[in-house]
Motif scaffolding. Structure first.
Motif, PDB file in Angstrom:
ATOM      1  N   ARG A   9      12.971  19.756  -1.388  1.00  0.00           N
ATOM      2  CA  ARG A   9      13.745  20.840  -0.768  1.00  0.00           C
ATOM      3  C   ARG A   9      13.936  20.579   0.721  1.00  0.00           C
ATOM      4  O   ARG A   9      15.033  20.727   1.258  1.00  0.00           O
ATOM      5  N   LYS A  10      12.867  20.151   1.392  1.00  0.00           N
ATOM      6  CA  LYS A  10      12.964  19.860   2.819  1.00  0.00           C
ATOM      7  C   LYS A  10      13.932  18.707   3.066  1.00  0.00           C
ATOM      8  O   LYS A  10      14.771  18.777   3.970  1.00  0.00           O
ATOM      9  N   ASP A  41      17.331  19.041   5.178  1.00  0.00           N
ATOM     10  CA  ASP A  41      17.591  18.170   6.329  1.00  0.00           C
ATOM     11  C   ASP A  41      18.894  17.402   6.141  1.00  0.00           C
ATOM     12  O   ASP A  41      19.696  17.277   7.067  1.00  0.00           O
ATOM     13  N   TYR A  42      19.102  16.880   4.937  1.00  0.00           N
ATOM     14  CA  TYR A  42      20.316  16.109   4.649  1.00  0.00           C
ATOM     15  C   TYR A  42      21.562  16.957   4.854  1.00  0.00           C
ATOM     16  O   TYR A  42      22.507  16.541   5.523  1.00  0.00           O
ATOM     17  N   TRP A  43      21.565  18.155   4.281  1.00  0.00           N
ATOM     18  CA  TRP A  43      22.754  19.000   4.392  1.00  0.00           C
ATOM     19  C   TRP A  43      22.959  19.510   5.808  1.00  0.00           C
ATOM     20  O   TRP A  43      24.087  19.593   6.289  1.00  0.00           O
ATOM     21  N   LEU A  60      26.265  18.623   7.752  1.00  0.00           N
ATOM     22  CA  LEU A  60      27.140  19.688   8.253  1.00  0.00           C
ATOM     23  C   LEU A  60      27.318  19.594   9.764  1.00  0.00           C
ATOM     24  O   LEU A  60      28.404  19.869  10.282  1.00  0.00           O
ATOM     25  N   GLU A  61      26.265  19.205  10.461  1.00  0.00           N
ATOM     26  CA  GLU A  61      26.386  19.028  11.914  1.00  0.00           C
ATOM     27  C   GLU A  61      27.356  17.895  12.239  1.00  0.00           C
ATOM     28  O   GLU A  61      28.168  18.013  13.150  1.00  0.00           O
ATOM     29  N   ARG A  62      27.285  16.803  11.476  1.00  0.00           N
ATOM     30  CA  ARG A  62      28.228  15.688  11.692  1.00  0.00           C
ATOM     31  C   ARG A  62      29.653  16.137  11.400  1.00  0.00           C
ATOM     32  O   ARG A  62      30.587  15.818  12.144  1.00  0.00           O
ATOM     33  N   LEU A  63      29.839  16.883  10.334  1.00  0.00           N
ATOM     34  CA  LEU A  63      31.162  17.391   9.991  1.00  0.00           C
ATOM     35  C   LEU A  63      31.687  18.313  11.091  1.00  0.00           C
ATOM     36  O   LEU A  63      32.850  18.215  11.494  1.00  0.00           O
ATOM     37  N   ARG A  64      30.844  19.173  11.606  1.00  0.00           N
ATOM     38  CA  ARG A  64      31.228  20.053  12.719  1.00  0.00           C
ATOM     39  C   ARG A  64      31.654  19.239  13.930  1.00  0.00           C
ATOM     40  O   ARG A  64      32.694  19.504  14.538  1.00  0.00           O
TER      41      ARG A  64
END
Length: 86
Positions: free
Chosen positions: A58-59, A63-65, A69-73
Motif C-alpha cells: 500500500r505504501k 508513493d508511486y501514484w 501525479l506530481e510529475r503529471l502536474r
C-alpha cells in the motif's frame, strides 16, 4: 476477512463470477508475491492476508501514484506556462 484464515472455496464464494480454478491461481500468485500466507490443515489449505506485506505494498503504491501525479502536474503546469508565453 483480512484477519482470519479461509479455504480457497470460501474465498471464491466472495467472487461469484470468478471460477474456483482462477481463484486458486490468483492465490498462488499472491502467495508467491508474499501477500498471502498459506497453512495446511490436513488436506485443506487455509489462506490469510499477510497484513505487514499488504501495508508495504500500500505504501509503495501510494508513493508511486503520488510521485506520478506530481510529475503529471509539473508537465501540465509547464505546458500551460508555454501556452501563456505564446
Amino acid at each position: 476477512m483480512w484477519g482470519r484464515e479461509l479455504p480457497a472455496t470460501d474465498i471464491a464464494d466472495h467472487f461469484g463470477e470468478v471460477t474456483r480454478s482462477a481463484i486458486s491461481q490468483h492465490l498462488g500468485v499472491l502467495k508467491a508475491a508474499g501477500l498471502v500466507i498459506e497453512r495446511r490443515d490436513g488436506t485443506r489449505r487455509l489462506y490469510r492476508a499477510d497484513r505487514a506485506q499488504m501495508k508495504k505494498l500500500r505504501k509503495s503504491l501510494d508513493d508511486y501514484w503520488t510521485t506520478g501525479l506530481e510529475r503529471l502536474r509539473d508537465v501540465a503546469e509547464a505546458a500551460q506556462r508555454e501556452k501563456e508565453k505564446r
